[in-house]
Write an enzyme that holds these catalytic residues in place. Sequence first.
Site, mmCIF file in Angstrom:
data_model
loop_
_atom_site.group_PDB
_atom_site.id
_atom_site.type_symbol
_atom_site.label_atom_id
_atom_site.label_comp_id
_atom_site.label_asym_id
_atom_site.label_seq_id
_atom_site.Cartn_x
_atom_site.Cartn_y
_atom_site.Cartn_z
ATOM 1 C CE1 TYR A 28 -3.372 2.830 0.479
ATOM 2 C CE2 TYR A 28 -1.962 3.512 2.298
ATOM 3 C CZ TYR A 28 -2.990 3.775 1.414
ATOM 4 O OH TYR A 28 -3.624 4.999 1.451
ATOM 5 C CB SER A 110 -3.018 12.754 5.696
ATOM 6 O OG SER A 110 -4.120 12.133 5.101
ATOM 7 C CE1 TYR A 133 -7.222 14.074 -0.950
ATOM 8 C CE2 TYR A 133 -8.264 13.758 1.186
ATOM 9 C CZ TYR A 133 -7.282 13.431 0.272
ATOM 10 O OH TYR A 133 -6.371 12.467 0.583
ATOM 11 C CB THR A 159 -4.777 16.823 -1.890
ATOM 12 O OG1 THR A 159 -3.719 16.979 -0.936
ATOM 13 C CG2 THR A 159 -4.377 15.766 -2.911
ATOM 14 N NE ARG A 168 -2.904 4.652 -5.053
ATOM 15 C CZ ARG A 168 -3.308 5.289 -3.970
ATOM 16 N NH1 ARG A 168 -3.373 4.671 -2.817
ATOM 17 N NH2 ARG A 168 -3.615 6.564 -4.041
ATOM 18 C CE LYS A 221 0.700 16.165 -1.530
ATOM 19 N NZ LYS A 221 0.022 14.970 -1.992
ATOM 20 C CB SER A 243 2.623 16.746 -5.780
ATOM 21 O OG SER A 243 2.298 15.454 -5.302
ATOM 22 C CG HIS A 245 -1.367 11.642 -4.602
ATOM 23 N ND1 HIS A 245 -2.364 12.544 -4.316
ATOM 24 C CD2 HIS A 245 -1.378 10.759 -3.566
ATOM 25 C CE1 HIS A 245 -2.964 12.205 -3.183
ATOM 26 N NE2 HIS A 245 -2.374 11.133 -2.695
ATOM 27 N NE ARG A 248 0.039 6.643 -2.199
ATOM 28 C CZ ARG A 248 0.225 5.452 -1.632
ATOM 29 N NH1 ARG A 248 1.309 4.747 -1.922
ATOM 30 N NH2 ARG A 248 -0.651 4.958 -0.783
ATOM 31 N N GLY A 277 7.916 13.907 -4.513
ATOM 32 C CA GLY A 277 7.961 12.781 -5.448
ATOM 33 C C GLY A 277 9.369 12.281 -5.675
ATOM 34 N N GLY A 278 9.676 11.140 -5.082
ATOM 35 C CA GLY A 278 10.943 10.473 -5.368
ATOM 36 C C GLY A 278 12.169 11.067 -4.703
ATOM 37 N NE ARG A 300 5.390 5.197 -2.626
ATOM 38 C CZ ARG A 300 5.090 6.074 -3.592
ATOM 39 N NH1 ARG A 300 5.824 7.166 -3.762
ATOM 40 N NH2 ARG A 300 4.066 5.859 -4.391
HETATM 41 C C1 LIG Z 1 0.957 5.781 2.158
HETATM 42 C C2 LIG Z 1 0.736 7.136 1.535
HETATM 43 C C3 LIG Z 1 -0.406 7.856 1.863
HETATM 44 C C4 LIG Z 1 -0.624 9.104 1.292
HETATM 45 N N1 LIG Z 1 -1.743 9.826 1.675
HETATM 46 C C5 LIG Z 1 -1.925 11.064 1.172
HETATM 47 C C6 LIG Z 1 -3.001 11.869 1.622
HETATM 48 O O1 LIG Z 1 -3.776 11.462 2.490
HETATM 49 N N2 LIG Z 1 -3.132 13.094 1.072
HETATM 50 C C7 LIG Z 1 -2.272 13.592 0.132
HETATM 51 O O2 LIG Z 1 -2.431 14.720 -0.332
HETATM 52 N N3 LIG Z 1 -1.224 12.855 -0.300
HETATM 53 C C8 LIG Z 1 -1.032 11.619 0.194
HETATM 54 N N4 LIG Z 1 0.053 10.894 -0.215
HETATM 55 C C9 LIG Z 1 0.995 11.470 -1.202
HETATM 56 C C10 LIG Z 1 2.107 12.258 -0.516
HETATM 57 O O3 LIG Z 1 1.626 13.433 0.090
HETATM 58 C C11 LIG Z 1 3.200 12.679 -1.510
HETATM 59 O O4 LIG Z 1 2.602 13.397 -2.578
HETATM 60 C C12 LIG Z 1 4.015 11.516 -2.082
HETATM 61 O O5 LIG Z 1 4.126 10.466 -1.147
HETATM 62 C C13 LIG Z 1 5.404 12.031 -2.458
HETATM 63 O O6 LIG Z 1 6.136 11.051 -3.094
HETATM 64 P P1 LIG Z 1 7.222 10.108 -2.350
HETATM 65 O O7 LIG Z 1 6.432 9.122 -1.559
HETATM 66 O O8 LIG Z 1 7.936 9.506 -3.499
HETATM 67 O O9 LIG Z 1 8.110 10.968 -1.479
HETATM 68 C C14 LIG Z 1 0.297 9.638 0.354
HETATM 69 C C15 LIG Z 1 1.445 8.914 0.043
HETATM 70 C C16 LIG Z 1 1.684 7.688 0.617
HETATM 71 C C17 LIG Z 1 2.940 6.933 0.275
#
Ligand SMILES: Cc1cc2nc3c(=O)[nH]c(=O)nc-3n(C[C@H](O)[C@H](O)[C@H](O)COP(=O)(O)O)c2cc1C
Length: 351
Positions: A28, A110, A133, A159, A168, A221, A243, A245, A248, A277-278, A300
Site C-alpha cells: 500500500y 493528512s 480535499y 490536494t 492501484r 497540492k 506533485s 501524488h 499513486r 515525489g521520489g 514514503r
Molecule cells: C501511504 C501514503 C499515503 C498518502 N496519503 C496522502 C493523503 O492522504 N493526502 C495527500 O495529499 N497525499 C497523500 N500521499 C501522497 C504524498 O503526500 C506525496 O505526494 C508523495 O508520497 C510524495 O512522493 P514520495 O512518496 O515519493 O516521497 C500519500 C502517500 C503515501 C505513500
Amino acid sequence: MSRSPGPINLFEFEALARKRLPKKEYDYIAGGATDELSVERNRRAYESWALRPRVLRNVSALDLSTTVLGKKVSLPVLLAPCGGHKKAHPEGEIATYRAAAAAGTILAVSANASTSFEALARAAAGRLWLQFYPFRDREMTKSWLRRAQEAGYEAVCITLDSVWPSKRERNIRNNYKQLRGVNYPKAAPGKSPVRGGGDPAATWKDLEWIKSQTELPVVAKGIMTGEDAELCAEAGADAIIVSNHGGRHLDNTLATVEVLSEAVAAAKGRVEILLDGGVRRGADVVKALALGARAVFIGRPLFWGLAVDGQQGVARVLEILREEIEITMAKCGRSTVASIDSTVVVKAPPL
Ligand SMILES: Cc1cc2nc3c(=O)[nH]c(=O)nc-3n(C[C@H](O)[C@H](O)[C@H](O)COP(=O)(O)O)c2cc1C
C-alpha cells in the site's frame, strides 16, 4: 562487538521496513497507479541532472535553513501529508510530529490521519499544516478550517489530484481495505459518508472559495502543468506543491522534477513552489532547489522511518537527508540555501 550503524540511507530504510511490515501494508505504501511508471520516473528523473561542483568558496559554515510561507524551517525538507501513519508504527502521527518538531521542520497532516488533529497538535511544540480535499460538504470544510486554525495549524494544503479514485493494482490483488481517517464525521443515518478524495465536480471556484473562508495560507497540492500553476496563482493560492501524488493517482506522467521549471515559469513569483515525489537523497533536494523549488517533501520515507524505529526512525531519515544535503552544498560551493541557484545543475546528456 561493534554496533551496526543501522540503515545508512533511505533505500536501506525501505529495505528494512519492508521486512518488518505486513506485505499488504508495504505494498500500500510503496505502490502506485497501474504500471507504476510515474513512481519509477519520479526517482529516475533526478539522474538526468548533474551537479556542477565548485571549489574554494569558504564552505566552513553551512546554513540549511530557509523559509516556507515566510516562516523559518531548519532544512528544506518537509513531511508530506500521508494518511494512516499507524500502519507503520503504533504511535503513528504523534511519533512523526515529534521527529519533525525536533528537526525544526513542518509536518503536513493528512485528512486521513490516524490521530485526531487536535490531539496531534498537543503532542509537540512544532509546526503543522492540515491537508484535505475540495469536499462537496462546505459546512465540513468550514469546520475543518476552524479546527485547523483553533488547534494552531499554520496552513491548509488542498490536494487537487485525487477527486477521482485511482487504480492501484497491488491493493486490488491484496484485497486491501483502506480505513477511513478518524477525523471524518460519522455518516448521518441513511446518508453516504463524505467522499475521501474530494468532490469530482470541484472547479477552481472551489479553491477560490476555500481561500475566501480562511486567514490561513492555502497551499494547492498536485500541480503538474504550467496552466494549473497559473490558475492556482489566479485563485489566490499562497503556494503550490508540484506533485503527482508519488505516482499513486495518475500513471504515465512526467516526473515532478521534470515539470518543475514549467510550474516555476508560469507562477512568475506569485506563489511559492514546493515539490514532492521520489526525493531520497540530499542531492535530489539540492537539484530541486536549483530548479526553482523553495523546499521539498518526503512521503514514503517517513513510513520507512516509522516502521524501522518510530520517532527515532523518522528523526534518522531527516538526519540522513540533512547530512547528504550538507555534503552536496559544500561540494557545490554553496553555504546557504539561498545561494543554490540554477548554475548548480546541468542537464546531463543520456549515457
Ligand atoms: C501511504 C501514503 C499515503 C498518502 N496519503 C496522502 C493523503 O492522504 N493526502 C495527500 O495529499 N497525499 C497523500 N500521499 C501522497 C504524498 O503526500 C506525496 O505526494 C508523495 O508520497 C510524495 O512522493 P514520495 O512518496 O515519493 O516521497 C500519500 C502517500 C503515501 C505513500
